[in-house]
Design an enzyme around this catalytic site. Structure first.
Site, PDB file in Angstrom:
ATOM      1  N   GLY A 228       2.254   4.884   0.848  1.00 34.74           N
ATOM      2  CA  GLY A 228       2.299   5.871   1.925  1.00 34.74           C
ATOM      3  C   GLY A 228       1.878   5.318   3.271  1.00 34.74           C
ATOM      4  O   GLY A 228       1.486   6.056   4.158  1.00 34.74           O
ATOM      5  N   ALA A 229       1.960   3.993   3.436  1.00 40.31           N
ATOM      6  CA  ALA A 229       1.423   3.360   4.638  1.00 40.31           C
ATOM      7  C   ALA A 229       2.522   2.910   5.603  1.00 40.31           C
ATOM      8  O   ALA A 229       2.244   2.244   6.588  1.00 40.31           O
ATOM      9  CB  ALA A 229       0.542   2.175   4.251  1.00 40.31           C
ATOM     10  N   GLY A 230       3.765   3.234   5.304  1.00 42.07           N
ATOM     11  CA  GLY A 230       4.854   2.883   6.213  1.00 42.07           C
ATOM     12  C   GLY A 230       5.504   1.552   5.904  1.00 42.07           C
ATOM     13  O   GLY A 230       6.362   1.075   6.645  1.00 42.07           O
ATOM     14  N   LEU A 231       5.090   0.923   4.794  1.00 44.54           N
ATOM     15  CA  LEU A 231       5.705  -0.358   4.422  1.00 44.54           C
ATOM     16  C   LEU A 231       6.756  -0.177   3.320  1.00 44.54           C
ATOM     17  O   LEU A 231       7.178  -1.148   2.695  1.00 44.54           O
ATOM     18  CB  LEU A 231       4.631  -1.369   3.980  1.00 44.54           C
ATOM     19  CG  LEU A 231       3.585  -1.742   5.031  1.00 44.54           C
ATOM     20  CD1 LEU A 231       2.645  -2.818   4.488  1.00 44.54           C
ATOM     21  CD2 LEU A 231       4.234  -2.229   6.330  1.00 44.54           C
ATOM     22  N   GLY A 232       7.149   1.074   3.089  1.00 46.28           N
ATOM     23  CA  GLY A 232       8.270   1.306   2.172  1.00 46.28           C
ATOM     24  C   GLY A 232       7.949   1.071   0.706  1.00 46.28           C
ATOM     25  O   GLY A 232       8.805   0.596  -0.047  1.00 46.28           O
ATOM     26  N   SER A 233       6.736   1.459   0.288  1.00 46.93           N
ATOM     27  CA  SER A 233       6.406   1.299  -1.143  1.00 46.93           C
ATOM     28  C   SER A 233       7.324   2.161  -1.995  1.00 46.93           C
ATOM     29  O   SER A 233       7.728   1.763  -3.085  1.00 46.93           O
ATOM     30  CB  SER A 233       4.942   1.669  -1.417  1.00 46.93           C
ATOM     31  OG  SER A 233       4.730   3.070  -1.348  1.00 46.93           O
ATOM     32  N   SER A 234       7.670   3.349  -1.490  1.00 45.05           N
ATOM     33  CA  SER A 234       8.521   4.242  -2.298  1.00 45.05           C
ATOM     34  C   SER A 234       9.881   3.579  -2.529  1.00 45.05           C
ATOM     35  O   SER A 234      10.369   3.542  -3.662  1.00 45.05           O
ATOM     36  CB  SER A 234       8.681   5.607  -1.624  1.00 45.05           C
ATOM     37  OG  SER A 234       9.274   5.493  -0.349  1.00 45.05           O
TER      38      SER A 234
ATOM     39  N   PRO B  94       0.826  -1.205   0.000  1.00 45.60           N
ATOM     40  CA  PRO B  94       0.000   0.000   0.000  1.00 45.60           C
ATOM     41  C   PRO B  94       0.864   1.260   0.000  1.00 45.60           C
ATOM     42  O   PRO B  94       1.942   1.274   0.600  1.00 45.60           O
ATOM     43  CB  PRO B  94      -0.815  -0.111   1.298  1.00 45.60           C
ATOM     44  CG  PRO B  94      -0.111  -1.114   2.145  1.00 45.60           C
ATOM     45  CD  PRO B  94       0.622  -2.029   1.209  1.00 45.60           C
TER      46      PRO B  94
ATOM     47  N   ASP C 238      15.304   2.406   4.443  1.00 46.62           N
ATOM     48  CA  ASP C 238      14.303   1.754   3.583  1.00 46.62           C
ATOM     49  C   ASP C 238      14.924   1.201   2.307  1.00 46.62           C
ATOM     50  O   ASP C 238      14.639   0.073   1.889  1.00 46.62           O
ATOM     51  CB  ASP C 238      13.231   2.760   3.149  1.00 46.62           C
ATOM     52  CG  ASP C 238      12.287   3.141   4.261  1.00 46.62           C
ATOM     53  OD1 ASP C 238      12.700   3.094   5.430  1.00 46.62           O
ATOM     54  OD2 ASP C 238      11.133   3.484   3.958  1.00 46.62           O
TER      55      ASP C 238
HETATM   56  N1  LIG Z   1       2.519   1.251  -7.043  1.00 42.38           N
HETATM   57  C1  LIG Z   1       3.055   2.475  -7.181  1.00 42.38           C
HETATM   58  N2  LIG Z   1       2.990   3.130  -8.364  1.00 42.38           N
HETATM   59  C2  LIG Z   1       3.545   4.351  -8.506  1.00 42.38           C
HETATM   60  N3  LIG Z   1       4.167   5.026  -7.539  1.00 42.38           N
HETATM   61  C3  LIG Z   1       4.271   4.436  -6.334  1.00 42.38           C
HETATM   62  C4  LIG Z   1       3.719   3.136  -6.099  1.00 42.38           C
HETATM   63  N4  LIG Z   1       3.961   2.793  -4.815  1.00 42.38           N
HETATM   64  C5  LIG Z   1       4.621   3.861  -4.267  1.00 42.38           C
HETATM   65  N5  LIG Z   1       4.816   4.830  -5.166  1.00 42.38           N
HETATM   66  C6  LIG Z   1       5.467   6.133  -4.899  1.00 42.38           C
HETATM   67  O1  LIG Z   1       5.816   6.180  -3.519  1.00 42.38           O
HETATM   68  C7  LIG Z   1       5.066   7.214  -2.839  1.00 42.38           C
HETATM   69  C8  LIG Z   1       4.711   6.753  -1.417  1.00 42.38           C
HETATM   70  O2  LIG Z   1       5.900   6.733  -0.651  1.00 42.38           O
HETATM   71  P1  LIG Z   1       5.982   7.192   0.850  1.00 42.38           P
HETATM   72  O3  LIG Z   1       5.157   8.426   1.067  1.00 42.38           O
HETATM   73  O4  LIG Z   1       7.412   7.250   1.226  1.00 42.38           O
HETATM   74  O5  LIG Z   1       5.261   6.028   1.631  1.00 42.38           O
HETATM   75  P2  LIG Z   1       5.735   4.513   1.864  1.00 42.38           P
HETATM   76  O6  LIG Z   1       7.127   4.411   1.380  1.00 42.38           O
HETATM   77  O7  LIG Z   1       5.600   4.327   3.342  1.00 42.38           O
HETATM   78  O8  LIG Z   1       4.764   3.644   1.146  1.00 42.38           O
HETATM   79  C9  LIG Z   1       3.858   7.459  -3.727  1.00 42.38           C
HETATM   80  O9  LIG Z   1       3.343   8.777  -3.571  1.00 42.38           O
HETATM   81  C10 LIG Z   1       4.466   7.258  -5.119  1.00 42.38           C
HETATM   82  O10 LIG Z   1       5.215   8.384  -5.526  1.00 42.38           O
HETATM   83  C1  LIG Z   2      10.454   8.289   8.619  1.00 40.85           C
HETATM   84  C2  LIG Z   2      11.544   7.495   7.918  1.00 40.85           C
HETATM   85  O1  LIG Z   2      12.532   7.130   8.893  1.00 40.85           O
HETATM   86  C3  LIG Z   2      11.001   6.189   7.316  1.00 40.85           C
HETATM   87  C4  LIG Z   2       9.909   6.385   6.291  1.00 40.85           C
HETATM   88  O2  LIG Z   2       9.376   5.124   5.898  1.00 40.85           O
HETATM   89  P1  LIG Z   2       8.111   5.057   4.913  1.00 40.85           P
HETATM   90  O3  LIG Z   2       8.463   5.823   3.681  1.00 40.85           O
HETATM   91  O4  LIG Z   2       6.963   5.674   5.652  1.00 40.85           O
HETATM   92  O5  LIG Z   2       7.898   3.602   4.641  1.00 40.85           O
HETATM   93  C5  LIG Z   2      12.205   8.383   6.859  1.00 40.85           C
HETATM   94  C6  LIG Z   2      13.513   7.846   6.319  1.00 40.85           C
HETATM   95  O6  LIG Z   2      14.190   7.055   6.999  1.00 40.85           O
HETATM   96  O7  LIG Z   2      13.908   8.284   5.219  1.00 40.85           O
HETATM   97 MG   LIG Z   3       8.732   5.767   1.683  1.00 39.16          MG
END
Ligand SMILES: Nc1ncnc2c1ncn2[C@@H]1O[C@H](COP(=O)(O)OP(=O)(O)O)[C@@H](O)[C@H]1O
Ligand SMILES: C[C@@](O)(CCOP(=O)(O)O)CC(=O)O
Ligand SMILES: [Mg+2]
Length: 328
Positions: free
Chosen positions: A114-120, A112, A164
């Site tokens: 932006g949910a903290g599981l490192g999708s970015s 998912p 991450d």
């Molecule tokens: N499936 C996806 N398709 C396109 N972009 C994605 C996808 N998953 C994540 N991203 C990118 O990563 C961002 C979310 O990252 P972030 O806010 O750091 O949260 P987290 O890393 O915790 O999921 C999204 O706004 C988007 O730019």
């Molecule tokens: C808050 C932080 O420590 C982790 C962020 O993790 P995520 O993108 O929310 O999965 C930021 C970072 O380490 O770059």
């Molecule tokens: Mg992230």
């Protein structure tokens, strides 16, 4: 088509504080992002992702050279959504010495957003791996992790840790302190993840903690105390002392909460897990909304979260030993 996948992660300990040089321990989990890349014969970047939606609109956009997508949502949202892939491709152009390389990028992900599981981090690691290979360049895992870190650093306005991206590139449990990144041994942990269906803006949450830390010495002390928890946690991990790990996760959540990055639904999932008998529970990642991780060898936490209003999904987290994976 060149395709790579990379895993998401949970933080056992240390998110946010790791941005200021404290250690952190993230673990890769078996939820992956898969990124397919096809080089184009012009310099355009086109990104296809069914998972990326803004206010209910699925986005298909042309990056960098074509400017912004033509959709009716706030520009900051669009920037946040596009930033990671755009910057990943900028890193690819730089490392391959091909500034005009263009790509069709297709993203599928089980993580998912932006949910903290490192999708970015997972998307960035897989995208850089696939796009460099598509241009005939093989990066080592260390180079890949470094480029992925530079990507997050650029998107998060100069405030990111290597945690991450290193974890996603290498898989397994890792320890990151500044630029010192290494694999560590971790016992098989009974991790349960609860997801409230929401998301947090990593850049904004990190900026908020920085502001508190600059303003109040006790906020700076709180960040340093998270570092102390991580060091204790490493000992507990090495001893296989799961009960102690749980207590430290609880404490870590309390300090993250003090730094303003928890929220009502995260706290309610954390308390539901604790009341169900979890050994410990905390938010994972940047916070705001998204996921918690609980430690429970029994099925009780999973059951409690499943019936908790406000918890949209619950699943056990299997540790992923493998980091980036070449698919084609
Ligand atoms: N499936 C996806 N398709 C396109 N972009 C994605 C996808 N998953 C994540 N991203 C990118 O990563 C961002 C979310 O990252 P972030 O806010 O750091 O949260 P987290 O890393 O915790 O999921 C999204 O706004 C988007 O730019
Ligand atoms: C808050 C932080 O420590 C982790 C962020 O993790 P995520 O993108 O929310 O999965 C930021 C970072 O380490 O770059
Ligand atoms: Mg992230």
């Amino acid at each position: 088509m060149t395709r790579s996948s990379a895993p998401g992660k949970v933080y056992l300990f240390g998110e946010h504080a790791v941005v200021y040089g404290e250690p952190a321990v993230p673990c890769a989990i078996e939820r992956r992002a898969r990124v397919g890349v096809e080089p184009r014969d012009d310099a355009t970047l086109r990104v296809h992702s069914d998972d990326l939606s803004l206010d209910g609109f699925t986005v298909e956009y042309a990056g960098s050279t074509d400017g912004k997508p033509d959709i009716d949502v706030a520009e900051s949202l669009v920037d946040a959504a596009m930033g990671y892939v755009d910057e990943a491709i900028a890193q690819v152009r730089e490392v391959t010495g091909e500034p005009d390389a263009g790509f069709e990028v297709t993203i599928e992900s089980d993580i998912p957003l932006g949910a903290g599981l490192g999708s970015s981090a997972a998307v960035v690691v897989a995208a850089i791996d696939a796009a460099t290979r598509a241009l005939g360049v093989e990066l080592s895992t260390a180079e890949l992790a470094e480029r992925a870190y530079q990507t997050e650093l650029a998107v998060q306005d100069g405030q990111a840790s290597r945690a991450d991206t290193f974890c996603s590139a290498t898989g397994g449990a890792v320890r990151v302190e500044g630029s010192d990144c290494r694999a560590i041994d971790a016992p098989d942990l009974p991790l349960v993840i609860g997801f409230d269906g929401g998301a947090g803006d990593t850049g904004a949450l990190v900026a908020g903690v920085r502001q508190l830390r600059d303003e109040y010495s006790f906020a700076a002390d709180t960040v340093a105390s998270i570092g102390d928890i991580v060091r204790q946690g490493e000992t507990a991990l090495a001893d296989g002392d799961v009960a102690e790990l749980g207590r430290l996760m609880d404490f870590n959540h309390g300090l993250l909460s003090a730094l303003g990055v928890s929220g009502r639904s995260l706290d309610s999932m954390v308390w539901a897990a604790r009341e169900a008998g979890a050994l410990g529970a905390k938010l994972t990642g940047a916070g705001g909304g998204g996921c918690i991780v609980a430690l429970d060898p029994t099925p009780e936490t999973e059951t409690a979260l499943r019936y908790l209003p406000g918890c949209e999904d619950v699943f056990p987290a299997e540790l992923a030993d493998e980091g980036v994976r070449q698919l084609e």
